[in-house]
Every structure is written in C-alpha cells, then in structure tokens.
Write a protein that holds these residues in place. Structure first.
Motif, PDB file in Angstrom:
ATOM      1  N   TYR A 205       1.085  -1.594   0.145  1.00  0.00           N
ATOM      2  CA  TYR A 205      -0.038   0.084  -0.065  1.00  0.00           C
ATOM      3  C   TYR A 205       1.044   1.549  -0.241  1.00  0.00           C
ATOM      4  O   TYR A 205       2.464   0.952   0.210  1.00  0.00           O
ATOM      5  N   SER A 206       0.113   2.371  -0.696  1.00  0.00           N
ATOM      6  CA  SER A 206       1.135   3.669  -0.558  1.00  0.00           C
ATOM      7  C   SER A 206      -0.032   5.153   0.057  1.00  0.00           C
ATOM      8  O   SER A 206      -1.385   4.496  -0.305  1.00  0.00           O
ATOM      9  N   PHE A 207       0.030   5.813   1.059  1.00  0.00           N
ATOM     10  CA  PHE A 207      -1.070   6.827   1.151  1.00  0.00           C
ATOM     11  C   PHE A 207      -0.101   8.222   1.515  1.00  0.00           C
ATOM     12  O   PHE A 207       0.940   7.690   1.493  1.00  0.00           O
ATOM     13  N   TYR A 208      -1.110   8.905   1.206  1.00  0.00           N
ATOM     14  CA  TYR A 208      -0.124  10.279   0.766  1.00  0.00           C
ATOM     15  C   TYR A 208      -1.097  10.805   0.579  1.00  0.00           C
ATOM     16  O   TYR A 208      -2.703  10.624   0.689  1.00  0.00           O
ATOM     17  N   PHE A 209      -0.948  12.178   1.998  1.00  0.00           N
ATOM     18  CA  PHE A 209      -1.999  13.609   2.349  1.00  0.00           C
ATOM     19  C   PHE A 209      -1.331  14.756   2.679  1.00  0.00           C
ATOM     20  O   PHE A 209       0.090  14.519   3.575  1.00  0.00           O
ATOM     21  N   PRO A 210      -1.299  15.892   1.768  1.00  0.00           N
ATOM     22  CA  PRO A 210      -0.961  16.364   1.723  1.00  0.00           C
ATOM     23  C   PRO A 210      -1.051  17.351   2.270  1.00  0.00           C
ATOM     24  O   PRO A 210      -1.475  18.596   1.671  1.00  0.00           O
ATOM     25  N   ILE A 211      -1.241  17.547   3.359  1.00  0.00           N
ATOM     26  CA  ILE A 211      -1.897  18.059   4.725  1.00  0.00           C
ATOM     27  C   ILE A 211      -1.704  19.190   4.846  1.00  0.00           C
ATOM     28  O   ILE A 211      -2.133  20.521   4.972  1.00  0.00           O
ATOM     29  N   VAL A 212       0.424  19.945   4.346  1.00  0.00           N
ATOM     30  CA  VAL A 212       0.884  21.259   4.728  1.00  0.00           C
ATOM     31  C   VAL A 212      -0.051  22.206   3.420  1.00  0.00           C
ATOM     32  O   VAL A 212      -0.013  23.006   3.599  1.00  0.00           O
ATOM     33  N   SER A 213       0.446  20.990   2.148  1.00  0.00           N
ATOM     34  CA  SER A 213      -0.319  22.108   1.231  1.00  0.00           C
ATOM     35  C   SER A 213      -1.439  22.393   0.939  1.00  0.00           C
ATOM     36  O   SER A 213      -1.836  23.447   0.845  1.00  0.00           O
ATOM     37  N   CYS A 214      -2.430  21.870   1.634  1.00  0.00           N
ATOM     38  CA  CYS A 214      -3.620  22.359   2.047  1.00  0.00           C
ATOM     39  C   CYS A 214      -3.786  22.901   2.266  1.00  0.00           C
ATOM     40  O   CYS A 214      -4.395  23.524   2.249  1.00  0.00           O
ATOM     41  N   LEU A 215      -3.356  23.367   3.673  1.00  0.00           N
ATOM     42  CA  LEU A 215      -3.522  23.652   3.954  1.00  0.00           C
ATOM     43  C   LEU A 215      -2.414  25.635   3.663  1.00  0.00           C
ATOM     44  O   LEU A 215      -3.350  26.311   3.943  1.00  0.00           O
ATOM     45  N   LEU A 216      -1.260  25.339   2.749  1.00  0.00           N
ATOM     46  CA  LEU A 216      -1.018  26.797   2.486  1.00  0.00           C
ATOM     47  C   LEU A 216      -2.013  26.745   1.487  1.00  0.00           C
ATOM     48  O   LEU A 216      -2.129  28.515   1.546  1.00  0.00           O
ATOM     49  N   LEU A 217      -1.995  26.747   0.507  1.00  0.00           N
ATOM     50  CA  LEU A 217      -3.722  26.350  -0.293  1.00  0.00           C
ATOM     51  C   LEU A 217      -4.691  27.191   0.155  1.00  0.00           C
ATOM     52  O   LEU A 217      -5.258  28.784  -0.666  1.00  0.00           O
ATOM     53  N   SER A 218      -5.371  27.020   1.333  1.00  0.00           N
ATOM     54  CA  SER A 218      -6.468  27.075   2.512  1.00  0.00           C
ATOM     55  C   SER A 218      -6.619  28.946   1.924  1.00  0.00           C
ATOM     56  O   SER A 218      -7.013  28.818   2.649  1.00  0.00           O
ATOM     57  N   ALA A 219      -5.568  28.943   2.825  1.00  0.00           N
ATOM     58  CA  ALA A 219      -4.660  30.186   3.586  1.00  0.00           C
ATOM     59  C   ALA A 219      -4.478  30.871   2.707  1.00  0.00           C
ATOM     60  O   ALA A 219      -5.001  32.206   2.674  1.00  0.00           O
ATOM     61  N   LEU A 220      -3.997  30.568   1.362  1.00  0.00           N
ATOM     62  CA  LEU A 220      -3.585  31.662   0.290  1.00  0.00           C
ATOM     63  C   LEU A 220      -5.137  32.107  -0.749  1.00  0.00           C
ATOM     64  O   LEU A 220      -5.605  33.428  -0.631  1.00  0.00           O
ATOM     65  N   ILE A 221      -5.849  30.505  -0.492  1.00  0.00           N
ATOM     66  CA  ILE A 221      -7.439  30.903  -0.598  1.00  0.00           C
ATOM     67  C   ILE A 221      -8.163  32.398  -0.335  1.00  0.00           C
ATOM     68  O   ILE A 221      -8.914  33.333  -0.661  1.00  0.00           O
ATOM     69  N   ALA A 222      -7.945  32.161   0.898  1.00  0.00           N
ATOM     70  CA  ALA A 222      -8.655  32.691   1.977  1.00  0.00           C
ATOM     71  C   ALA A 222      -8.364  34.344   2.062  1.00  0.00           C
ATOM     72  O   ALA A 222      -9.006  35.209   1.777  1.00  0.00           O
ATOM     73  N   ALA A 223      -7.128  34.152   1.743  1.00  0.00           N
ATOM     74  CA  ALA A 223      -6.883  35.722   1.846  1.00  0.00           C
ATOM     75  C   ALA A 223      -7.031  36.511   0.158  1.00  0.00           C
ATOM     76  O   ALA A 223      -7.175  37.966   0.709  1.00  0.00           O
ATOM     77  N   ILE A 224      -7.005  35.832  -0.438  1.00  0.00           N
ATOM     78  CA  ILE A 224      -7.864  36.369  -2.098  1.00  0.00           C
ATOM     79  C   ILE A 224      -8.853  36.660  -1.915  1.00  0.00           C
ATOM     80  O   ILE A 224      -9.637  37.952  -2.629  1.00  0.00           O
ATOM     81  N   LEU A 225      -9.557  35.972  -1.897  1.00  0.00           N
ATOM     82  CA  LEU A 225     -11.416  35.958  -0.922  1.00  0.00           C
ATOM     83  C   LEU A 225     -11.300  37.467  -0.162  1.00  0.00           C
ATOM     84  O   LEU A 225     -12.196  38.384  -0.307  1.00  0.00           O
ATOM     85  N   TRP A 226     -10.639  37.398   1.052  1.00  0.00           N
ATOM     86  CA  TRP A 226     -10.692  39.138   1.742  1.00  0.00           C
ATOM     87  C   TRP A 226     -10.288  39.556   0.607  1.00  0.00           C
ATOM     88  O   TRP A 226     -11.080  40.508   0.907  1.00  0.00           O
ATOM     89  N   LEU A 227      -9.569  39.533  -0.058  1.00  0.00           N
ATOM     90  CA  LEU A 227      -8.764  40.575  -0.561  1.00  0.00           C
ATOM     91  C   LEU A 227     -10.129  41.315  -1.365  1.00  0.00           C
ATOM     92  O   LEU A 227     -10.150  42.637  -1.601  1.00  0.00           O
TER      93      LEU A 227
END
Length: 85
Positions: free
Chosen positions: A40-62
């Motif tokens: 098996y292999s398991f991949y979860f990009p949690i830090v990448s997801c958090l970074l994209l979430s913060a970036l999208i939230a900042a863009i929507l706020w602007l």
C-alpha cells in the motif's frame, strides 16, 4: 453576476495551482504525509492543503475588501450619481 466572476477567478487560480503546483513545491512540502508499505501507499498533502486554504482565504478577503471600497465610492453622493432624476 458577481458570484460568477468570483467563481471564474477561483477556477483560474485552481487551474494555475494544478498546472504549476509541482514546480512551486506544492505536494512535496515538509509535513505532507506519505506512507509506503509493501502492498500500500498513502499520501496526504496536509501542509500543502493548509497553505492553499490560507492563500485562497486571503484572496477572497482582498476581493471582498476592494469590492466594498469600490461600492462605497460609487454609491456616495459626492460623485453625483444619485442626483440625476
């Protein structure tokens, strides 16, 4: 009207991130979880997801901030838009 424009910008941004994300290091940041076993292999990009979430939230706020500012400017009486009958 406004919602479709914002949705369009979001889709353009997501497309950009999808295409150029690997080159920018998204998906391979420290903190992304990758487990590999024999069967098996398991991949979860949690830090990448958090970074994209913060970036999208900042863009929507602007977008909301500037939309509110523009709306206040054009709705004020000093420009004379409301004085024509």
């Amino acid at each position: 009207g406004k919602a479709l424009i914002i949705l369009g910008f979001i889709l353009i941004f997501v497309g950009f991130c999808w295409q150029y994300g690997q080159k920018l290091g998204l998906g391979s940041l420290p903190g992304d979880i990758y487990l590999k076993g024999d069967k098996y292999s398991f991949y979860f990009p949690i830090v990448s997801c958090l970074l994209l979430s913060a970036l999208i939230a900042a863009i929507l706020w602007l977008v909301q901030y500037f939309a509110t500012k523009i709306e206040r400017i054009f709705s004020s009486q000093r420009w004379g838009f409301g004085m024509i009958d």
